[in-house]
Scaffold this motif. Structure first.
Motif, PDB file in Angstrom:
ATOM      1  N   ALA A 104      -5.205  -6.312  -6.319  1.00  0.00           N
ATOM      2  CA  ALA A 104      -5.346  -4.825  -6.249  1.00  0.00           C
ATOM      3  C   ALA A 104      -6.353  -4.249  -6.428  1.00  0.00           C
ATOM      4  O   ALA A 104      -7.302  -4.754  -7.903  1.00  0.00           O
ATOM      5  CB  ALA A 104      -4.224  -4.596  -7.152  1.00  0.00           C
ATOM      6  N   LYS A 134       0.835  -1.177   0.176  1.00  0.00           N
ATOM      7  CA  LYS A 134      -0.117   0.858  -0.329  1.00  0.00           C
ATOM      8  C   LYS A 134       1.144   1.168   0.152  1.00  0.00           C
ATOM      9  O   LYS A 134       1.867   1.135   0.529  1.00  0.00           O
ATOM     10  CB  LYS A 134      -0.762   0.288   1.274  1.00  0.00           C
ATOM     11  CG  LYS A 134      -1.975   1.407   1.233  1.00  0.00           C
ATOM     12  CD  LYS A 134      -3.288   1.330   2.607  1.00  0.00           C
ATOM     13  CE  LYS A 134      -2.914   1.329   3.724  1.00  0.00           C
ATOM     14  NZ  LYS A 134      -3.322   1.281   4.828  1.00  0.00           N
ATOM     15  N   VAL A 163       3.649   0.159  -5.784  1.00  0.00           N
ATOM     16  CA  VAL A 163       2.672  -0.769  -4.881  1.00  0.00           C
ATOM     17  C   VAL A 163       2.506  -2.337  -5.631  1.00  0.00           C
ATOM     18  O   VAL A 163       3.343  -2.017  -6.504  1.00  0.00           O
ATOM     19  CB  VAL A 163       1.773  -0.406  -4.751  1.00  0.00           C
ATOM     20  CG1 VAL A 163       0.494  -1.787  -4.421  1.00  0.00           C
ATOM     21  CG2 VAL A 163       0.863   0.459  -3.931  1.00  0.00           C
ATOM     22  N   HIS A 167      -6.386   4.925  -3.490  1.00  0.00           N
ATOM     23  CA  HIS A 167      -5.602   4.685  -3.647  1.00  0.00           C
ATOM     24  C   HIS A 167      -5.633   3.668  -4.325  1.00  0.00           C
ATOM     25  O   HIS A 167      -6.469   2.186  -3.587  1.00  0.00           O
ATOM     26  CB  HIS A 167      -4.354   4.588  -2.050  1.00  0.00           C
ATOM     27  CG  HIS A 167      -5.306   3.616  -1.026  1.00  0.00           C
ATOM     28  ND1 HIS A 167      -6.292   4.251  -0.464  1.00  0.00           N
ATOM     29  CD2 HIS A 167      -4.591   3.122  -1.159  1.00  0.00           C
ATOM     30  CE1 HIS A 167      -7.078   3.434   0.352  1.00  0.00           C
ATOM     31  NE2 HIS A 167      -5.831   2.151   0.414  1.00  0.00           N
ATOM     32  N   GLU A 206      -4.223  -1.001  -3.506  1.00  0.00           N
ATOM     33  CA  GLU A 206      -3.428  -1.673  -2.662  1.00  0.00           C
ATOM     34  C   GLU A 206      -4.005  -2.988  -2.392  1.00  0.00           C
ATOM     35  O   GLU A 206      -5.017  -3.781  -3.091  1.00  0.00           O
ATOM     36  CB  GLU A 206      -4.537  -1.084  -1.020  1.00  0.00           C
ATOM     37  CG  GLU A 206      -4.525  -1.919   0.148  1.00  0.00           C
ATOM     38  CD  GLU A 206      -5.051  -1.774   1.981  1.00  0.00           C
ATOM     39  OE1 GLU A 206      -4.823  -2.028   1.851  1.00  0.00           O
ATOM     40  OE2 GLU A 206      -6.097  -0.329   1.771  1.00  0.00           O
TER      41      GLU A 206
END
Length: 296
Positions: free
Chosen positions: A218, A10, A42, A206, A208
């Motif tokens: 993700a 992240k 990431v 975002h 992650e």
């Protein structure tokens, strides 16, 4: 100070969260990364040091096997391209853009069609099934799903086993709803489609990586456009598998499959072996790349 290896799962507000042996460490990037114009992503495998779980520094980034700009992520095994059957309307043009982008990065695509429960019109159903068959014939894995009725959930789960997967697609197609159906503990925020705009609001802010089925998944911010800046004119046909397999049969080497005679691709389109809509998109993308090259 501990020096060890881990993986960024992240990235938020200048902090990188590194997973190592089941624990997560909050790290900052080294100052010289900025000087060298290196941005940790990431998915990166990194070397880091830390004095505590909330105070660490990333020292080095291992070589990436691939990386995407939008969404910004690296070392991905497959991309689950999430497209809704309706709301927003299914777009083969946008899907083909995503497929070219993903194939060009050496990532395996899986096509996931969501909101199948909302397809009630018989004409729509026939059209959707026809598209699904077209893409399956081209060799793509296509899974039809519904987060509401849970259709397709058992088919899609094994896709994630022991792989790093990225979810990608327009805003509002139901990526977060699909992840919530697969992983009920997530409780990801979802938003309804805007009736005025016909598209969804961004619910994921975002990138992650989340553990799932012994792999990592993700959830990524939605986006609606992709350009072909890094793809050359002569490379484009490599990323259409039905063209790539026929390239050797064209009379002219370096054939662009647009105006050349004795072109195996055009013949395959005429004989119905390549779907007309795919060839049409190829020509559109080819023109777009030509126009971009002229601008630069």
């Amino acid at each position: 100070m501990n020096k060890t290896e881990g993986r960024i799962i992240k990235s938020v507000a200048g902090f990188y969260y590194v997973l190592s042996d089941g624990d997560v460490f909050q790290c900052r990037g080294r100052g010289n990364f900025r000087k060298k114009k290196i941005t940790p992503l990431v998915g990166d495998w990194v070397q880091y040091e830390s004095t505590s779980p909330t105070d660490g520094y990333i020292l080095d980034i291992k070589e990436r096997k691939n990386e995407l700009n939008r969404p910004p992520i690296s070392n991905v095994d497959q991309a689950v391209l999430v497209f809704s059957a309706v709301r927003p309307t299914f777009s083969t043009t946008l899907l083909d853009r995503f497929l070219v982008h993903i194939e060009a990065n050496g990532i395996t695509p899986v096509i996931c069609i969501t909101k199948m429960d909302l397809v009630q019109d018989e004409k729509q159903q026939t059209e959707m099934l026809s598209y699904i068959e077209d893409y399956q014939r081209l060799g793509y894995e296509v899974i039809a799903t519904s987060a509401k009725s849970l259709e397709g959930m058992n088919e899609i789960k094994p896709v994630f086993k022991e792989r790093t997967s990225v979810f990608a697609g327009q805003s509002g197609v139901g990526k977060s709803s699909l992840l919530n159906a697969l992983m009920p503990d997530l409780k990801l925020e979802t938003n309804d489609i805007s009736d005025h705009l016909g598209r969804g609001k961004h619910t994921t802010r975002h990138v992650e990586l989340l553990p799932f089925e012994e792999g990592l998944v993700a959830d990524t911010p939605g986006f609606s456009s992709l350009d072909f800046v890094d793809i050359e004119i002569e490379e484009l046909s490599f990323y259409f598998p039905e063209m790539n397999s026929r390239l050797a049969d064209c009379k002219f080497r370096g054939c662009t499959h647009s105006s050349e005679p004795k072109c195996a691709i055009k013949e395959a389109v005429e004989h119905g072996e390549i779907p007309t809509f795919r060839y049409k998109h190829y020509l559109e993308f080819l023109q777009e790349i030509k126009d971009q090259k002229r601008r630069y």
